[in-house]
Scaffold this motif. Structure first.
Motif, PDB file in Angstrom:
ATOM      1  N   HIS A 161      -5.017  -3.794   1.784  1.00  0.00           N
ATOM      2  CA  HIS A 161      -4.126  -4.658   1.103  1.00  0.00           C
ATOM      3  C   HIS A 161      -2.662  -3.518   0.716  1.00  0.00           C
ATOM      4  O   HIS A 161      -1.728  -4.139   1.237  1.00  0.00           O
ATOM      5  N   SER A 162      -2.947  -2.695   0.290  1.00  0.00           N
ATOM      6  CA  SER A 162      -1.671  -1.624   0.192  1.00  0.00           C
ATOM      7  C   SER A 162      -1.111  -1.145   1.142  1.00  0.00           C
ATOM      8  O   SER A 162       0.266  -1.345   1.540  1.00  0.00           O
ATOM      9  N   TRP A 163      -1.978  -0.891   2.317  1.00  0.00           N
ATOM     10  CA  TRP A 163      -1.314  -0.717   3.964  1.00  0.00           C
ATOM     11  C   TRP A 163      -0.426  -1.753   4.174  1.00  0.00           C
ATOM     12  O   TRP A 163       0.488  -1.618   4.725  1.00  0.00           O
ATOM     13  N   ASN A 164      -1.193  -2.951   4.328  1.00  0.00           N
ATOM     14  CA  ASN A 164      -0.580  -4.044   4.838  1.00  0.00           C
ATOM     15  C   ASN A 164       0.857  -4.384   4.047  1.00  0.00           C
ATOM     16  O   ASN A 164       1.603  -4.602   4.656  1.00  0.00           O
ATOM     17  N   ASP A 165       0.772  -4.399   2.583  1.00  0.00           N
ATOM     18  CA  ASP A 165       2.008  -4.544   1.786  1.00  0.00           C
ATOM     19  C   ASP A 165       3.183  -3.844   2.016  1.00  0.00           C
ATOM     20  O   ASP A 165       4.297  -4.119   2.173  1.00  0.00           O
ATOM     21  N   SER A 166       2.913  -2.301   2.248  1.00  0.00           N
ATOM     22  CA  SER A 166       3.784  -1.304   2.471  1.00  0.00           C
ATOM     23  C   SER A 166       4.551  -1.521   3.924  1.00  0.00           C
ATOM     24  O   SER A 166       5.686  -1.376   3.905  1.00  0.00           O
ATOM     25  N   TRP A 167       3.835  -1.848   4.693  1.00  0.00           N
ATOM     26  CA  TRP A 167       4.534  -2.191   6.018  1.00  0.00           C
ATOM     27  C   TRP A 167       5.367  -3.545   6.082  1.00  0.00           C
ATOM     28  O   TRP A 167       6.419  -3.615   6.815  1.00  0.00           O
ATOM     29  N   VAL A 168       4.876  -4.384   5.319  1.00  0.00           N
ATOM     30  CA  VAL A 168       5.580  -5.814   5.442  1.00  0.00           C
ATOM     31  C   VAL A 168       6.861  -5.628   4.549  1.00  0.00           C
ATOM     32  O   VAL A 168       8.080  -6.175   4.949  1.00  0.00           O
ATOM     33  N   ALA A 169       6.703  -4.614   3.585  1.00  0.00           N
ATOM     34  CA  ALA A 169       7.966  -4.562   2.753  1.00  0.00           C
ATOM     35  C   ALA A 169       8.945  -4.044   3.459  1.00  0.00           C
ATOM     36  O   ALA A 169      10.318  -3.889   3.107  1.00  0.00           O
ATOM     37  N   LYS A 170       8.856  -3.206   4.349  1.00  0.00           N
ATOM     38  CA  LYS A 170       9.674  -2.323   5.264  1.00  0.00           C
ATOM     39  C   LYS A 170      10.708  -3.703   5.839  1.00  0.00           C
ATOM     40  O   LYS A 170      11.937  -3.262   6.177  1.00  0.00           O
TER      41      LYS A 170
END
Length: 409
Positions: A161-170
């Motif tokens: 979930h953290s991996w996904n959120d960090s890329w979406v936040a870009k």
């Protein structure tokens, strides 16, 4: 001869002192991982030579009917118990450490010569305990190993979930494309691997309904993950669903490969020796890497306890920031610890139990002494781990819908 022994002892002490002094604050976590890796090697070596050695201990060799496998299990459990006590004591000592001004912070990062001596003494003393203590510990280790697997699953879910959120936040198209590509590749790998499992564990001419059920269930779960995650009412994403799918397929494989070698539906049974070696190496390597990741992730995961004064308790920071705090490059004020020391050592304590179960076949010696982590118990532990992983992931998606007034992130 005495002079040579004195020289060897002096050189050994000098080497230990040199290695211990080379451990810095930022490398302390890796040093603990290295010590755990050494404990695995010691367990495996003693397992191979346990029978002739332990037969000389009258309080261990209490019967003439004890098998070689029984002595192997005893050796593994005794090393594991020493390791468990070492990390368990550290976990208790570190309860409540919130900043680096606490004296216990230096105990966590330093004193490596004393720690090595204590670890060796604890492991050695376990070989003087009666068999009844090992029986109790072997029973408790099954639950401890299960807790370790559960913690791994939760950390994996948090990491995806953290991996996904960090890329979406870009919020850039290239990162969205990267998410899509990785997700598609993971799903292709999941179903392709499931197809290979059909060939390996459903040989023609045999009724292998149980294996087929496990493999088909894995494919159904992978499909369900994508459907639920992409549902308009669910705040999900395809990347976590695909990563969890690959993990479930891998766990299904490890479970099926743990089936008894004489089981006709185990397509690998005619390669038992090769499978034994690869299972041992892969199992030990996976354990070390998973413990390393779990321990390092413990500080940055918001799923588990972090010290209330730690920056991680309110927001996520990178591992680099964590290392700066540890090495004293951060704020000049009272520096908070960057992760929970208690949880860090608890991970290793539970992993000690898990490694004992891995090397002893979950204390079931019905299989050949040459085999590692093989038997019906191992199979069901893996399969249950897969199903628990699936249940927790689905719950992480639907819980916000069922309880909209609660905070889940």
């Amino acid at each position: 001869m005495s002079c040579l022994a004195s020289c060897c002892a002096s050189l050994t002490c000098g080497l230990c002192t040199s290695v211990a002094s080379g451990v810095t604050r930022s490398s302390a976590r890796l040093a603990y991982c290295g010590l755990f890796g050494v404990s695995l090697i010691v367990s495996w070596v003693l397992r191979q030579v346990a029978s002739p050695l332990l037969k000389n201990f009258s309080w261990i060799n209490t019967s003439d009917n004890l098998s070689k496998e029984w002595f192997q299990t005893q050796a593994v459990l005794r090393v594991s118990l020493g390791n468990f006590l070492f990390f368990g004591l550290l976990a208790l000592i570190m309860i409540g450490v919130k900043d680096q001004n606490d004296r216990r912070d230096s105990w966590h990062h330093g004193g490596w010569v004393a720690k090595l001596v204590i670890w060796v003494l604890l492991v050695a003393l376990m070989f003087f305990l009666p068999n009844g203590v090992m029986t109790i510990y072997g029973f408790l280790s099954k639950f401890g190993a299960g807790m370790f697997l559960l913690i791994q699953v939760i950390i994996l879910l948090d990491a995806t979930h953290s991996w996904n959120d960090s890329w979406v936040a870009k919020d850039e198209q290239k990162w969205y494309v990267a998410l899509l590509v990785i997700s598609v590749v993971c799903y292709i790998a999941t179903f392709a691997f499931s197809g290979i499992l059909f060939m390996w564990f459903n040989p023609s001419g045999h009724d292998c309904g149980l294996n087929v059920f496990f493999i088909v269930m894995t494919m159904i779960l992978a499909f369900a993950f994508a459907v639920i995650a992409l549902h308009p009412k669910v705040n999900g994403s395809l990347l976590p669903a695909s990563v969890i799918s690959v993990y479930c397929a891998y766990v299904c494989y490890t479970g099926l490969s743990s089936e008894p070698r004489d089981y006709v539906c185990n397509g690998l049974h005619n390669k038992s020796k090769a499978v034994t070696t690869s299972t041992l190496v892969l199992g030990m390597l996976t354990t070390v890497l998973s413990v390393l990741y779990s321990a390092l992730r413990a500080g940055s995961s918001t799923t588990f306890m972090s010290p209330p004064s730690s920056p991680r308790s309110g927001e996520k920071k990178s591992l680099l920031d964590s290392e700066e705090l540890e090495s004293g490059k951060g704020s000049a004020e009272a520096r908070p610890v960057s992760y929970s020391y208690t949880f860090f050592h608890l991970i290793f304590a539970l992993a000690s139990m898990y490694s004992a179960m891995l090397l002893s076949g979950w204390t079931s010696s019905s299989e050949s002494e040459e085999l590692i982590d093989v038997g019906w118990t191992s199979l069901w532990v893996r399969i249950c781990t897969e199903w628990v992983t699936a249940g927790l992931y689905i719950w992480s998606l639907v819980a916000p819908l069922l309880f909209p007034d609660r905070e889940f992130y």
